[in-house]
Design a protein around this motif. Structure first.
Motif, short mmCIF file in Angstrom:
data_model
loop_
_atom_site.label_atom_id
_atom_site.label_comp_id
_atom_site.label_asym_id
_atom_site.label_seq_id
_atom_site.Cartn_x
_atom_site.Cartn_y
_atom_site.Cartn_z
N ILE A 231 0.75 -5.00 -5.95
CA ILE A 231 2.49 -4.12 -5.89
C ILE A 231 2.87 -3.31 -5.11
O ILE A 231 4.13 -4.06 -4.86
CB ILE A 231 1.52 -3.26 -6.89
CG1 ILE A 231 1.01 -3.31 -8.18
CG2 ILE A 231 2.80 -1.97 -7.43
CD1 ILE A 231 1.76 -4.61 -9.10
N ARG A 232 2.16 -3.63 -3.63
CA ARG A 232 2.74 -2.80 -2.57
C ARG A 232 3.69 -4.05 -2.14
O ARG A 232 4.46 -3.58 -0.99
CB ARG A 232 2.42 -2.90 -1.92
CG ARG A 232 1.30 -1.18 -2.28
CD ARG A 232 0.88 0.03 -1.11
NE ARG A 232 -0.42 -0.76 -0.49
CZ ARG A 232 -0.92 -0.86 -0.60
NH1 ARG A 232 -1.37 0.32 -1.75
NH2 ARG A 232 -2.70 -1.08 -0.21
N LEU A 233 3.26 -5.35 -1.88
CA LEU A 233 3.56 -6.92 -1.18
C LEU A 233 4.81 -6.96 -2.70
O LEU A 233 5.73 -7.71 -1.99
CB LEU A 233 2.59 -7.86 -1.14
CG LEU A 233 1.76 -7.19 -0.60
CD1 LEU A 233 0.35 -8.69 -0.57
CD2 LEU A 233 2.36 -6.78 0.95
N LEU A 234 5.39 -7.15 -3.74
CA LEU A 234 6.47 -7.13 -4.37
C LEU A 234 7.63 -6.69 -4.11
O LEU A 234 7.48 -5.31 -4.02
CB LEU A 234 5.56 -6.82 -6.36
CG LEU A 234 4.97 -7.12 -7.01
CD1 LEU A 234 4.84 -6.83 -7.95
CD2 LEU A 234 4.65 -8.79 -6.08
N PRO A 235 8.30 -7.76 -3.77
CA PRO A 235 9.63 -7.36 -3.48
C PRO A 235 10.89 -6.64 -4.73
O PRO A 235 10.01 -6.53 -6.05
CB PRO A 235 10.47 -8.82 -3.36
CG PRO A 235 9.67 -10.24 -3.57
CD PRO A 235 8.81 -8.91 -4.52
N ARG A 236 11.73 -5.95 -3.76
CA ARG A 236 12.53 -4.97 -3.96
C ARG A 236 13.31 -5.15 -5.83
O ARG A 236 13.42 -4.43 -6.85
CB ARG A 236 13.27 -4.05 -3.85
CG ARG A 236 14.15 -2.95 -4.82
CD ARG A 236 15.10 -2.44 -3.38
NE ARG A 236 14.26 -1.49 -2.79
CZ ARG A 236 14.13 -0.43 -2.71
NH1 ARG A 236 15.00 0.49 -3.17
NH2 ARG A 236 13.28 0.45 -1.86
#
Length: 244
Positions: A231-236
């Motif tokens: 989740i932390r790596l997903l783009p905005r």
């Protein structure tokens, strides 16, 4: 283990207190409802606690913190572990519709929990060190649509606890930051459990092992560490589209 425990009468807190009791811990339970605390203390003694005492403490009233720790110290002689599982929860929709509930949640989960931990820190360091174990949440790992306000309170709490670990670990204060994912408790009753939903007893065993090892950060159930890593790596632009 001599433990001061805020939030041990329900859910994950009760499961963790019972797990400590099985190992013969001495425990002082802090909380508002004295009858509930007394029932919980009797339950812990039935599970093997060498001693289970109670003292009044209200997370919404910081003036109650110092007297609570004084009562715990009188009951135990000294204590080496402080556990905080107490906190408030509300869905984003509920909080957006109720400004007063939002104020209480942010005050309890962030400001007052930090003030309680500061009181605990001083006591533990004055005694030569110990363990401060505090439950935050995976909701604080990344801003997400369903948990903006609740997640903000937990993000701030996690930041603070990580800072304590950096500053005081070499002085003997072991900070254990617990980040539960979705766990089936009364707090989450009525919500649709996602994949990887945990059970309180399993979470308790994971956290107890982390306390014994002095692990600074623990996800419970552990799979949530991997989930939140993704989740932390997903783009905005992806976070704007998904509902998770």
């Amino acid at each position: 283990m001599k433990v001061v425990f805020l939030g041990a009468t329900k859910g994950m807190g009760r499961a963790l207190a019972r797990a400590m009791a099985v190992k013969g811990a001495e425990i002082v339970l802090l909380g508002r409802d004295q009858e509930d605390l007394q029932r919980s203390a009797a339950d812990l003694e039935a599970h093997g606690a060498r001693r289970a005492a109670v003292a009044p403490c209200d997370l919404l009233d910081p003036e109650s913190f110092a007297p609570a720790f004084a009562a715990a110290q009188e009951a135990l002689g000294h204590f080496d572990t402080v556990v905080v599982t107490a906190g408030l929860f509300g869905t984003q929709e509920e909080l957006e519709a109720d400004r007063e509930r939002t104020r209480q949640l942010l005050t309890a989960n962030l400001t007052n929990t930090i003030l309680f931990c500061e009181e605990a820190r001083q006591h533990l360091l004055a005694a030569g060190g110990g363990t401060l174990c505090v439950f935050s949440s995976v909701a604080g790992d990344r801003a997400r649509k369903p948990v903006i306000l609740y997640g903000a309170s937990k993000a701030g709490l996690s930041y603070y606890l990580n800072g304590l670990d950096h500053r005081y670990r070499t002085q003997g204060l072991k900070t254990v930051l617990v980040k539960p994912g979705f766990v089936k408790t009364g707090m989450t009753a009525g919500l649709q459990p996602p994949p990887f939903a945990g059970e309180p007893d399993d979470v308790a065993q994971t956290v107890l092992r982390a306390i014994e090892k002095g692990k600074p950060v623990v996800y419970a159930p552990p799979v949530w560490g991997l989930v939140m890593g993704v989740i932390r790596l997903l783009p905005r632009f992806v976070m704007r589209r998904i509902g998770f």
